[in-house]
Design a protein around this motif. Structure first.
Motif, mmCIF file in Angstrom:
data_model
loop_
_atom_site.group_PDB
_atom_site.id
_atom_site.type_symbol
_atom_site.label_atom_id
_atom_site.label_comp_id
_atom_site.label_asym_id
_atom_site.label_seq_id
_atom_site.Cartn_x
_atom_site.Cartn_y
_atom_site.Cartn_z
ATOM 1 N N VAL A 237 0.970 -1.230 0.039
ATOM 2 C CA VAL A 237 -0.085 0.128 0.074
ATOM 3 C C VAL A 237 1.003 1.183 -0.057
ATOM 4 C CG1 VAL A 237 -1.907 1.285 1.224
ATOM 5 C CG2 VAL A 237 -1.853 -1.480 1.418
ATOM 6 N N VAL A 238 0.745 2.187 -0.981
ATOM 7 C CA VAL A 238 1.514 3.289 -1.115
ATOM 8 C C VAL A 238 0.835 4.599 -0.911
ATOM 9 C CG1 VAL A 238 3.290 4.303 -2.764
ATOM 10 C CG2 VAL A 238 3.062 2.019 -2.730
ATOM 11 N N VAL A 239 1.267 5.623 -0.334
ATOM 12 C CA VAL A 239 0.723 6.652 -0.173
ATOM 13 C C VAL A 239 1.672 7.984 -0.800
ATOM 14 C CG1 VAL A 239 -0.189 8.642 1.295
ATOM 15 C CG2 VAL A 239 -0.378 5.983 2.098
ATOM 16 N N PHE A 240 1.224 8.677 -1.597
ATOM 17 C CA PHE A 240 2.202 9.721 -2.163
ATOM 18 C C PHE A 240 1.564 11.241 -1.292
ATOM 19 C CE2 PHE A 240 3.014 6.896 -5.495
ATOM 20 C CZ PHE A 240 4.140 7.029 -5.811
ATOM 21 N N SER A 241 2.084 11.357 -0.366
ATOM 22 C CA SER A 241 1.609 12.697 0.377
ATOM 23 C C SER A 241 2.341 13.813 0.074
ATOM 24 C CB SER A 241 1.529 12.071 1.886
ATOM 25 O OG SER A 241 1.123 13.349 2.728
ATOM 26 N N ILE A 292 5.385 5.550 2.470
ATOM 27 C CA ILE A 292 4.998 6.622 2.276
ATOM 28 C C ILE A 292 6.012 7.667 1.683
ATOM 29 C CG2 ILE A 292 4.212 8.715 3.847
ATOM 30 C CD1 ILE A 292 3.305 6.879 6.092
ATOM 31 N N GLU A 293 5.610 8.354 0.325
ATOM 32 C CA GLU A 293 6.442 9.093 -0.285
ATOM 33 C C GLU A 293 5.904 10.601 0.006
ATOM 34 O OE1 GLU A 293 9.171 9.111 -2.405
ATOM 35 O OE2 GLU A 293 9.290 6.953 -2.017
ATOM 36 N N ASP A 294 6.908 11.373 0.680
ATOM 37 C CA ASP A 294 6.160 12.886 1.188
ATOM 38 C C ASP A 294 7.022 13.772 0.269
ATOM 39 O OD1 ASP A 294 8.658 12.554 2.375
ATOM 40 O OD2 ASP A 294 7.841 12.727 4.235
ATOM 41 N N GLU A 295 7.367 13.789 -0.975
ATOM 42 C CA GLU A 295 7.940 14.489 -2.002
ATOM 43 C C GLU A 295 6.680 15.753 -1.968
ATOM 44 O OE1 GLU A 295 10.521 16.456 -4.475
ATOM 45 O OE2 GLU A 295 10.931 14.857 -2.832
ATOM 46 N N PRO A 296 7.315 17.014 -1.941
ATOM 47 C CA PRO A 296 5.948 18.114 -1.818
ATOM 48 C C PRO A 296 5.391 18.425 -3.235
ATOM 49 C CG PRO A 296 8.542 19.033 -1.619
ATOM 50 C CD PRO A 296 8.606 17.540 -1.416
ATOM 51 N N ALA A 297 6.323 18.139 -4.348
ATOM 52 C CA ALA A 297 5.830 18.195 -5.670
ATOM 53 C C ALA A 297 6.107 17.378 -6.621
ATOM 54 C CB ALA A 297 6.151 19.861 -6.009
ATOM 55 N N PRO A 298 5.696 16.295 -6.498
ATOM 56 C CA PRO A 298 6.261 15.120 -7.574
ATOM 57 C C PRO A 298 5.679 15.200 -8.872
ATOM 58 C CG PRO A 298 4.565 14.244 -5.969
ATOM 59 C CD PRO A 298 4.634 15.640 -5.491
ATOM 60 N N THR A 299 6.452 14.751 -9.875
ATOM 61 C CA THR A 299 5.931 14.587 -11.206
ATOM 62 C C THR A 299 5.455 13.247 -11.297
ATOM 63 O OG1 THR A 299 8.017 13.908 -12.036
ATOM 64 C CG2 THR A 299 8.020 16.122 -11.828
ATOM 65 N N LEU A 300 4.601 13.281 -12.390
ATOM 66 C CA LEU A 300 3.941 12.050 -12.800
ATOM 67 C C LEU A 300 4.982 10.765 -13.094
ATOM 68 C CD1 LEU A 300 0.993 13.421 -15.024
ATOM 69 C CD2 LEU A 300 0.766 12.091 -12.733
ATOM 70 N N ASP A 327 -4.355 15.784 -5.734
ATOM 71 C CA ASP A 327 -3.917 15.927 -7.066
ATOM 72 C C ASP A 327 -3.351 17.407 -7.384
ATOM 73 O OD1 ASP A 327 -6.115 17.589 -6.673
ATOM 74 O OD2 ASP A 327 -7.424 16.735 -8.334
ATOM 75 N N GLU A 328 -3.625 18.705 -7.042
ATOM 76 C CA GLU A 328 -2.964 19.917 -7.434
ATOM 77 C C GLU A 328 -1.786 19.877 -6.796
ATOM 78 O OE1 GLU A 328 -5.730 23.353 -6.508
ATOM 79 O OE2 GLU A 328 -7.428 21.921 -6.152
ATOM 80 N N LYS A 329 -1.161 19.108 -5.876
ATOM 81 C CA LYS A 329 0.035 19.025 -5.722
ATOM 82 C C LYS A 329 1.284 18.260 -6.669
ATOM 83 C CE LYS A 329 -0.340 21.212 -1.486
ATOM 84 N NZ LYS A 329 0.361 22.523 -1.072
ATOM 85 N N ILE A 330 0.628 17.626 -7.601
ATOM 86 C CA ILE A 330 1.339 16.926 -8.756
ATOM 87 C C ILE A 330 1.714 17.971 -9.728
ATOM 88 C CG2 ILE A 330 1.398 15.301 -10.150
ATOM 89 C CD1 ILE A 330 0.968 14.315 -7.406
ATOM 90 N N ASP A 331 3.099 17.811 -10.031
ATOM 91 C CA ASP A 331 3.655 18.917 -11.177
ATOM 92 C C ASP A 331 3.534 18.191 -12.334
ATOM 93 O OD1 ASP A 331 5.147 20.857 -12.566
ATOM 94 O OD2 ASP A 331 7.120 20.311 -11.640
ATOM 95 N N ALA A 332 2.731 18.810 -13.246
ATOM 96 C CA ALA A 332 2.453 18.395 -14.540
ATOM 97 C C ALA A 332 2.323 19.713 -15.420
ATOM 98 C CB ALA A 332 0.975 17.427 -14.472
ATOM 99 N N ASP A 333 2.394 19.185 -16.669
ATOM 100 C CA ASP A 333 2.248 20.130 -17.966
ATOM 101 C C ASP A 333 1.030 20.558 -17.877
ATOM 102 O OD1 ASP A 333 5.096 20.295 -18.290
ATOM 103 O OD2 ASP A 333 5.013 18.481 -19.841
#
Length: 468
Positions: A237-241, A292-300, A327-333
């Protein structure tokens, strides 16, 4: 599950091929999961390639058809005997894949060591060599997981469906992951694997606490399935927070388990028993297969790469559930906020499909949200694309949130004066079945949710009564 020693591989190959000749479903399970070119034993490999050609041509695969194609009766008589049910064959096919991967890794690392020696001698670029070795290893692992061959013909899908039907026959629902709530499971049956489920709520209304509880519940279920012998290793079970740190999430999980309010602990004046209960809760959380991954602005691409790394490093090789907060914290084009959110929704859908996991995407509302209405899909930011990409949309509606902000309780839908902790998980879209809602209770002091209708639910733990 460890790979079998190389000397044992030929015997497994003979038994698997023998099962394939005796049963059509076993034959499909073999060639959907393992290429005949990978057989270690030369004679068995020749028979397997012959059988695979017959299978791909849509012809019967048995001793008679192989003999007609030139197989020697003595070679066929040398094949082993094994149960032909799809699950047994699939298990042994996985063993063969692991053994093949182990041999491939040996070759790759011998080559990599030679390249590293050249770099150490001043002849080569270490960064390029390291990247090349990493890509080779990742590709080898991916081929082992995906059978390493073009399985686009519907016969290969039939093999997967037959194995899934066997699980259904035993009462196991394999294409959905439990939601963590009895009442919600009764409505939708679970979160669909390989799909995106959007969980939407107002900021500060408890949606992160809800996700923490879902994650903990699923991880505990995986651990229980291992203890009872239903599976050999727990799914991950993975959490990207991007919203909270891993320490904050861990504290929330422990508080919900123990029933201890962390605000009391921080003062240093809580009863000693509370600290003991809380320490036990933290240790129990640490035993679960949660990342738990707590990178503040991860890319896809970062999300996809980390899932691959976590899967390959896990004992089960399986990602069960992924939560993305939010979703708004994810870095995307994207040319604007709407375009960026649309790209995130589309990208997460691809990640869910490739990983095979149930993916929960947290989302917030736009300015259309009002306290006098039941939440609806058009409240979602970039609602059109999110609704298109989501297989399921669940809204967390907590009337107390609006009442505490000063709104008239009489105008807030589903408000219960005698039960202010009551809220509703409202399913507004479900591609696989009905919509509806489930009533749950949110205990804000411990950030814990309970389902009053759950016949197996334990009472909310109190600090004076250890739950362990």
């Amino acid at each position: 599950m460890a790979a079998p020693p190389t000397p044992d591989v030929p015997d497994i190959e003979r038994r698997v091929l023998g099962a394939a000749l005796a049963d059509e479903a076993a034959c499909a399970a073999l060639f959907a999961g393992f290429d005949a070119d990978r057989f270690l034993d030369v004679r068995t490999g020749w028979l397997a390639r012959l059988a695979q050609r017959l299978y791909e041509a849509g012809r019967p695969v048995n001793e008679d058809t192989l003999t007609a194609e030139g197989a020697a009766p003595d070679d066929l008589a040398d094949l082993g005997v094994m149960a032909t049910d799809a699950e047994t064959v699939a298990h042994h096919v996985d063993l063969l894949n692991q053994a093949h991967l182990a041999r491939s890794l040996q070759r790759l690392f011998r080559t990599g060591l030679a390249e590293a020696d050249l770099c150490a001698a001043g002849d080569g670029e270490p960064y390029l060599v390291a990247d090349r070795i990493a890509r080779r290893v990742t590709d080898a692992a991916a081929r082992a997981q995906g059978a390493g061959r073009d399985g686009t013909h519907i016969r290969f899908a039939v093999a997967e469906a037959l194995a899934e039907t066997d699980r259904w026959r035993r009462g196991e629902v394999s294409d959905f992951v439990p939601t963590g709530f009895y009442s919600l499971d009764r409505v939708v049956g679970g979160y669909p694997r390989g799909e995106v489920t959007t969980l939407a709520a107002m900021t500060g209304s408890g949606k992160t606490a809800l996700v923490v509880q879902i994650v903990r519940s699923l991880a505990m279920r995986e651990a229980s399935r291992v203890r009872t012998g239903m599976q050999e290793a727990p799914g991950v079970v993975v959490v990207f927070s991007a919203e909270m740190t891993r320490a904050q999430i861990t504290h929330r999980a422990a508080s919900a388990i123990s029933g201890v309010n962390t605000r009391d602990l921080r003062t240093g004046r809580a009863p000693e028993a509370d600290y003991d209960f809380y320490d036990s809760a933290l240790r129990s959380v640490g035993d679960l297969e949660i990342h738990i991954e707590d990178e503040p602005a991860p890319t896809l691409s970062y999300l996809h790469a980390r899932l691959q790394q976590i899967r390959l490093a896990s004992a089960s090789g399986r990602i069960e559930f992924v939560a993305v907060d939010y979703d708004e914290k994810i870095d995307a084009d994207g040319d604007n906020a709407e375009g960026r959110l649309a790209a995130v929704a589309q990208g997460l859908k691809v990640i869910a499909k490739r990983s095979g996991a149930a993916l929960l995407m947290l989302s917030q509302y736009n300015r259309k949200a009002v306290p006098t209405q039941i939440p609806s899909n058009d409240w979602l930011r970039a609602s059109g694309k999110k609704e298109q990409e989501s297989a399921m949309i669940v809204h967390w509606h907590h009337p107390e949130y609006w009442v505490e902000k000063g709104h008239d309780p009489a105008g807030v839908p589903l408000w219960e004066p005698g039960a202010p902790e009551a809220g509703h998980l409202i399913v507004s879209k479900n591609r696989f079945g009905p919509v509806g809602r489930a009533r749950v209770l949110f205990h804000r002091e411990t950030q814990r949710f309970t389902d009053p209708r759950d016949p197996e639910a334990a009472p909310v733990p109190q600090p004076t009564d250890s739950p362990f």
